[in-house]
Design an enzyme around this catalytic site. Sequence first.
Site, PDB file in Angstrom:
ATOM      1  N   ASP A   1      65.308 -11.542  86.580  1.00 13.05           N
ATOM      2  CA  ASP A   1      65.172 -10.445  86.885  1.00 13.05           C
ATOM      3  C   ASP A   1      66.702 -10.009  85.613  1.00 13.05           C
ATOM      4  O   ASP A   1      67.109 -10.154  86.077  1.00 13.05           O
ATOM      5  CB  ASP A   1      65.237  -9.564  88.019  1.00 13.05           C
ATOM      6  CG  ASP A   1      64.525  -8.535  88.493  1.00 13.05           C
ATOM      7  OD1 ASP A   1      63.244  -8.411  87.955  1.00 13.05           O
ATOM      8  OD2 ASP A   1      65.986  -7.757  88.453  1.00 13.05           O
ATOM      9  N   THR A   2      65.565  -8.933  84.803  1.00  9.80           N
ATOM     10  CA  THR A   2      66.641  -8.559  84.284  1.00  9.80           C
ATOM     11  C   THR A   2      65.808  -6.401  84.293  1.00  9.80           C
ATOM     12  O   THR A   2      64.912  -5.842  84.713  1.00  9.80           O
ATOM     13  CB  THR A   2      65.760  -8.206  82.801  1.00  9.80           C
ATOM     14  OG1 THR A   2      66.148 -10.082  82.083  1.00  9.80           O
ATOM     15  CG2 THR A   2      66.560  -7.612  81.706  1.00  9.80           C
TER      16      THR A   2
END
Length: 182
Positions: free
Chosen positions: A67-68
């Site tokens: 996840d960014t």
Amino acid sequence: MLILASQSPRRRDLLMREGVAFEVVVRPTDEVCDASMEPEALCALNASAKAEAVAAEYPDHVVIGADTLVFIDGMPLCKPEDMDDARRMLRTLSGRTHCVCTAVAVCMPGGERRDFAEKSYVTFLEMSDADIDRYLSTVHVLDKAGAYAMQEHSELIVSSVEGDVDNVIGLPVTRLLEVLGQ
């Protein structure tokens, strides 16, 4: 077999660039965008949810969830709702430096975990509304604001990147390969 629990074309491209063989298997999860959490913890929560949703079905495989998120003044900017929201985000980022945090959750066969997080910093150029509209007309993917930084034509909006450029795109591949090699 290696399984990537992400629909992101950037993550797939980064792994393919390194010659990593993998399958993509994605299960629905809800993204958490909680401003009270530290960047690493928030991204780790989302990355773990993605990995665990797939690892439960594939316990004998290596499953990677990632996840960014973009953080400015400690506040997460989630995926824009539409082009007006993307314009608003880019106005907010204009002339400023923001943190891009990517967390990676690696579920190994037998339940072992090898998780990590990376931060990079992107500085945007000062942008007028016309600059923003010109830039948005060149990109085809409406994605999280941080991902704009490394898309095609990023030179129109980015002044500098400090840290791992791959992290800004959404997967610190060098670190991931080190973790997988342990």
